[in-house]
Scaffold this motif. Structure first.
Motif, PDB file in Angstrom:
ATOM      1  N   SER A  62       8.537  21.654  48.873  1.00 39.92           N
ATOM      2  CA  SER A  62       7.094  21.618  48.646  1.00 39.92           C
ATOM      3  C   SER A  62       6.307  22.135  49.841  1.00 39.92           C
ATOM      4  N   ALA A  63       6.938  22.186  50.996  1.00 40.35           N
ATOM      5  CA  ALA A  63       6.255  22.720  52.174  1.00 40.35           C
ATOM      6  C   ALA A  63       5.861  24.181  51.955  1.00 40.35           C
ATOM      7  N   ALA A  64       6.660  24.902  51.195  1.00 40.04           N
ATOM      8  CA  ALA A  64       6.365  26.311  50.942  1.00 40.04           C
ATOM      9  C   ALA A  64       5.351  26.505  49.823  1.00 40.04           C
ATOM     10  N   ALA A  69       1.184  29.319  46.929  1.00 37.54           N
ATOM     11  CA  ALA A  69       0.098  29.187  45.959  1.00 37.54           C
ATOM     12  C   ALA A  69      -1.103  30.035  46.347  1.00 37.54           C
ATOM     13  N   ALA A  70      -1.427  30.093  47.624  1.00 36.81           N
ATOM     14  CA  ALA A  70      -2.541  30.952  48.072  1.00 36.81           C
ATOM     15  C   ALA A  70      -2.211  32.418  47.790  1.00 36.81           C
ATOM     16  N   TYR A  71      -0.985  32.794  48.036  1.00 38.01           N
ATOM     17  CA  TYR A  71      -0.531  34.158  47.759  1.00 38.01           C
ATOM     18  C   TYR A  71      -0.616  34.453  46.263  1.00 38.01           C
ATOM     19  N   GLY A 153      -2.033  24.641  44.684  1.00 37.84           N
ATOM     20  CA  GLY A 153      -0.851  24.275  45.455  1.00 37.84           C
ATOM     21  C   GLY A 153      -0.938  22.852  45.978  1.00 37.84           C
ATOM     22  N   ASN A 154      -2.120  22.454  46.458  1.00 37.39           N
ATOM     23  CA  ASN A 154      -2.306  21.081  46.935  1.00 37.39           C
ATOM     24  C   ASN A 154      -2.129  20.079  45.798  1.00 37.39           C
ATOM     25  N   LEU A 155      -2.622  20.408  44.628  1.00 42.18           N
ATOM     26  CA  LEU A 155      -2.469  19.527  43.470  1.00 42.18           C
ATOM     27  C   LEU A 155      -0.997  19.368  43.094  1.00 42.18           C
ATOM     28  N   ILE A 156      -0.268  20.474  43.077  1.00 43.50           N
ATOM     29  CA  ILE A 156       1.166  20.419  42.760  1.00 43.50           C
ATOM     30  C   ILE A 156       1.904  19.601  43.818  1.00 43.50           C
ATOM     31  N   ASP A 157       1.586  19.844  45.096  1.00 40.61           N
ATOM     32  CA  ASP A 157       2.197  19.061  46.176  1.00 40.61           C
ATOM     33  C   ASP A 157       1.898  17.576  46.013  1.00 40.61           C
TER      34      ASP A 157
END
Length: 180
Positions: A62-64, A69-71, A153-157
């Protein structure tokens, strides 16, 4: 301190980590991983099976997610390779560059603003006018995509972190319930 007290302290640290995953730039999965590691070592890996090992691997992966996600967001909103590269560079520069200047919000702002500015600059400096759309409009659209991707990405994390805590509690609670 007995095992039950330590268990609840570690679950509290994990809950804090789950909240941290929802806030850009805050340590989330690392807190959860640390708590799992502490519990594993102290109990000599009792109650640690495949579900916890899968959660451990999932949290490391999840660190990646935040970076990817921004990409992805930039790509979905029409960013060229230069805009996508700008978003990644902006993310790194935003985290590192804003941290000293804004100690209370530097990394959080850097994760949101850095990719936005990076994608905008990457698009604006390399794009030509397209079908009557200005370079600024195309660059702004790509920049918005990076922010949307980063928030996704933050939501998924965050969801992964909550699942990790729940799996940990469900996997280890039978052991804790038997302790005196």
């Amino acid at each position: 301190m007995d095992y039950v007290q330590l268990y609840w302290i570690l679950v509290g640290v994990m809950a804090l980590g789950a909240v941290g995953e929802l806030i850009p730039g805050m340590p989330g999965s690392s807190l959860i991983l640390l708590a799992i590691l502490i519990w594993s070592v102290i109990t000599q890996f009792a109650g640690i099976g495949w579900p916890i090992l899968i959660v451990f691997a999932m949290l490391i992966a999840s660190a990646a997610i935040e970076f990817l996600a921004a990409y992805w967001g930039a790509k979905q909103f029409g960013a060229s390779k230069w805009g996508q590269l700008g978003a990644l560079i902006g993310l790194v520069v935003g985290i590192v560059g804003l941290l000293p200047a804004l100690p209370l919000g530097g990394p959080i702002l850097g994760i949101l603003i850095g990719p936005f500015i990076g994608a905008f600059l990457g698009e604006y400096l390399t794009r030509k006018e397209l079908d009557g759309e200005s370079k600024a409009k195309v660059a702004l659209k790509a920049s918005l995509g990076t922010v949307v991707g980063s928030l996704l990405g933050n939501l998924i994390d965050g969801i992964l972190a909550i699942v990790a805590v729940v799996v940990f509690v469900l996997s280890t609670w039978p052991l804790v319930a038997r302790l005196p």
